[in-house]
Design a protein around this motif. Structure first.
Motif, short mmCIF file in Angstrom:
data_model
loop_
_atom_site.label_atom_id
_atom_site.label_comp_id
_atom_site.label_asym_id
_atom_site.label_seq_id
_atom_site.Cartn_x
_atom_site.Cartn_y
_atom_site.Cartn_z
N TRP A 101 0.86 -1.21 -0.01
CA TRP A 101 0.02 0.17 -0.09
C TRP A 101 0.87 1.24 0.02
CZ3 TRP A 101 -5.00 0.63 -0.64
CH2 TRP A 101 -5.63 1.83 -0.50
N ASN A 102 1.97 1.13 0.82
CA ASN A 102 2.96 2.33 0.83
C ASN A 102 3.99 2.61 -0.29
OD1 ASN A 102 1.53 3.17 3.22
ND2 ASN A 102 2.92 1.92 4.59
N GLN A 103 3.88 1.79 -1.39
CA GLN A 103 4.79 1.76 -2.59
C GLN A 103 4.87 3.20 -3.15
OE1 GLN A 103 7.12 0.04 -3.71
NE2 GLN A 103 6.79 -2.23 -3.60
N TYR A 104 5.86 3.73 -3.12
CA TYR A 104 6.20 4.97 -3.57
C TYR A 104 7.14 5.20 -4.75
CZ TYR A 104 7.22 9.91 -4.25
OH TYR A 104 7.50 11.35 -4.78
N LEU A 105 8.36 4.75 -4.33
CA LEU A 105 9.82 4.91 -5.16
C LEU A 105 9.66 3.91 -6.28
CD1 LEU A 105 12.71 5.57 -5.58
CD2 LEU A 105 13.33 3.70 -4.33
N TRP A 106 9.00 2.59 -6.24
CA TRP A 106 8.91 1.73 -7.50
C TRP A 106 8.21 2.33 -8.36
CZ3 TRP A 106 12.01 -1.23 -9.67
CH2 TRP A 106 11.55 -2.30 -10.60
N PRO A 107 6.77 2.55 -8.18
CA PRO A 107 5.97 2.87 -8.93
C PRO A 107 6.43 4.33 -9.82
CG PRO A 107 4.65 2.59 -7.04
CD PRO A 107 6.16 2.38 -6.63
N LEU A 108 6.99 5.14 -8.95
CA LEU A 108 7.41 6.36 -9.40
C LEU A 108 8.55 5.96 -10.64
CD1 LEU A 108 7.02 9.44 -8.96
CD2 LEU A 108 9.15 9.30 -7.57
N MET A 109 9.12 4.80 -10.36
CA MET A 109 10.23 4.54 -11.61
C MET A 109 9.66 3.86 -12.83
SD MET A 109 13.27 3.44 -8.76
CE MET A 109 14.35 2.86 -10.10
N ALA A 110 8.81 2.89 -12.25
CA ALA A 110 8.39 2.01 -13.27
C ALA A 110 7.17 2.10 -14.13
CB ALA A 110 8.22 0.53 -12.59
N VAL A 111 6.21 3.08 -13.52
CA VAL A 111 4.94 3.64 -14.22
C VAL A 111 4.99 4.84 -14.48
CG1 VAL A 111 2.48 3.59 -13.77
CG2 VAL A 111 4.06 1.66 -12.91
N GLN A 112 4.42 5.20 -15.94
CA GLN A 112 4.36 6.73 -16.28
C GLN A 112 2.80 6.79 -16.54
OE1 GLN A 112 6.94 8.89 -16.27
NE2 GLN A 112 8.18 7.17 -15.62
N THR A 113 2.15 5.96 -16.71
CA THR A 113 0.76 6.10 -17.30
C THR A 113 -0.03 6.79 -15.97
OG1 THR A 113 0.82 4.73 -19.02
CG2 THR A 113 -1.33 5.26 -18.35
N GLU A 114 -0.83 7.75 -16.13
CA GLU A 114 -1.53 7.89 -14.75
C GLU A 114 -2.65 7.21 -14.36
OE1 GLU A 114 -2.93 12.58 -13.66
OE2 GLU A 114 -4.64 11.54 -15.04
N SER A 115 -3.31 6.30 -15.18
CA SER A 115 -4.23 5.60 -14.91
C SER A 115 -3.82 4.30 -14.13
CB SER A 115 -5.09 5.37 -16.39
OG SER A 115 -4.31 4.48 -17.14
N LEU A 116 -2.52 4.14 -14.24
CA LEU A 116 -1.85 2.85 -13.48
C LEU A 116 -1.12 3.05 -12.29
CD1 LEU A 116 -0.07 1.24 -16.74
CD2 LEU A 116 -2.63 0.76 -15.73
N ARG A 117 -1.07 4.51 -12.11
CA ARG A 117 -0.49 4.70 -10.62
C ARG A 117 -1.35 4.49 -9.38
NH1 ARG A 117 1.85 10.84 -12.56
NH2 ARG A 117 3.61 9.77 -13.70
N PRO A 118 -0.65 4.15 -8.32
CA PRO A 118 -1.09 3.84 -6.96
C PRO A 118 -1.32 5.16 -6.12
CG PRO A 118 1.10 3.08 -6.69
CD PRO A 118 0.91 3.79 -8.21
N VAL A 119 -2.26 5.13 -5.02
CA VAL A 119 -2.33 6.19 -4.37
C VAL A 119 -1.30 7.25 -4.06
CG1 VAL A 119 -4.59 5.66 -3.63
CG2 VAL A 119 -2.79 4.82 -2.31
N MET A 120 -0.13 6.13 -3.35
CA MET A 120 1.06 7.20 -2.73
C MET A 120 1.75 8.01 -3.72
SD MET A 120 1.35 6.64 0.45
CE MET A 120 0.32 5.61 1.50
N VAL A 121 1.72 7.83 -5.09
CA VAL A 121 2.22 8.46 -6.20
C VAL A 121 1.30 9.75 -6.27
CG1 VAL A 121 3.09 8.66 -8.56
CG2 VAL A 121 3.30 6.46 -7.27
N GLY A 122 0.37 9.69 -5.90
CA GLY A 122 -0.66 10.84 -5.97
C GLY A 122 -0.46 12.09 -5.15
N ILE A 123 0.44 11.85 -4.00
CA ILE A 123 0.91 12.84 -3.17
C ILE A 123 1.67 13.96 -4.08
CG2 ILE A 123 2.43 13.40 -1.44
CD1 ILE A 123 0.03 12.08 -0.24
N ASP A 124 2.46 13.58 -5.07
CA ASP A 124 3.23 14.26 -5.69
C ASP A 124 2.31 15.51 -6.32
OD1 ASP A 124 5.54 13.43 -5.10
OD2 ASP A 124 5.63 12.21 -7.06
#
Length: 301
Positions: free
Chosen positions: A233-256
């Protein structure tokens, strides 16, 4: 001749056993109260600040009003959260990824731990030692090599590379050394006579795992589920590196999204309050099993 009788004093009664002093009891409750404050006040500040504008938040700092819903209180920050980011999309992505990671992780890690704890084969201790040795390696050390490897993997449609997919966000984290160790500790404490009795009835190893060991391992399952859910649930660094499409991002990346151009702290607090709710619900639902497992097997030497 009259004889004067001297009254004999009764022997003193033994002193009653004394319980813990009142001072010790007060000190114990005071320590507990301070611990509650340490963990609860940041959450209370986050929740209360989510209803205030930034000027009110900074104006209340340094006073008790920072922890009280006083002043300009409204739901404007929560409304702005849903307008600024696709919150429900992020939330559903995180729920999906966390459920897949927990579900597949429970099966894979428990099977691995069952083989190490109940079977006997050459190199068993070495394999367990290698698995435990991976616990000392921080994820940041593995992030770049892992990113390179997943970019070379073949994808289901025939292309190469898993970047910018759902799969890259949960498959690398299914197997977990700490989860294997917790299951191993719990399985190793279950009497082996149950295995022998099941074998007499004609059960194979998978049947023993499914019908004997796992039904007895409820506290361990709950503990591993919580400890797997939280990092997912708290994944931030890995999705930020591996995912660019907005519709695939988890909630933690939304903090940005709330630190672009200008930082709105009230909206950040509202967003953080919303994404904290699932974690609290999960822990409250499984807290008894979690505590029982830690007490019975998680700290076992």
């Amino acid at each position: 001749m009259s004889q004067t009788l001297t009254p004999v004093a009764n022997p003193a009664a033994p002193p009653a056993p004394r319980g813990p002093g009142a001072g010790r009891t007060v000190l114990r409750y005071l320590v507990r109260f301070l611990l509650v404050l340490v963990f609860a006040l940041p959450l209370l500040f986050m929740l209360v600040s989510s209803f205030k504008p930034d000027t009110q938040i900074f104006g209340d700092l340094g006073s008790i009003d920072a922890f009280l819903p006083v002043g300009e209180v409204s739901l404007a920050n929560y409304t702005a959260v849903f307008e600024r980011v696709p919150f429900w999309r992020f939330m559903m992505n995180s729920i999906l990824l966390s459920v897949l990671t927990v579900g597949l992780g429970l099966f894979v890690n428990s099977m691995c731990a069952f083989a190490l704890a109940r079977l006997r084969f050459r190199g068993q201790g070495l394999i367990l030692g290698v698995i435990l040795a991976t616990l000392i390696v921080p994820f940041e050390t593995l992030a770049l090599p892992l990113l390179w490897w997943v970019n070379l993997l073949p994808y289901f449609d025939g292309s190469t590379g898993w970047l910018d997919t759902y799969e890259v966000q949960f498959i690398p984290f299914i197997a977990n050394a700490f989860s294997i160790y917790l299951f191993y500790q719990y399985f190793d404490s279950i009497p082996r006579e149950l295995d022998e009795a099941a074998k007499v009835d004609g059960a194979g190893w998978f049947t023993i795992y499914r019908k004997v060991i796992m039904p007895l391992s409820g506290p361990a399952v709950a503990t591993v589920a919580i400890l797997t859910f939280l990092p997912s649930w708290n994944q931030y660094l890995w999705p930020l590196m591996a995912v660019q499409t907005e519709s695939l991002r988890p909630v933690m990346v939304g903090i940005d999204y709330f630190s672009q151009l200008t930082t709105n702290w009230g909206q950040i607090m509202a967003y953080a309050s919303l994404i904290t709710v699932p974690v609290l619900v999960l822990f409250i639902a499984f807290q008894r099993s979690f505590i029982n497992s830690i007490a019975s097997s998680g700290v076992k030497g």
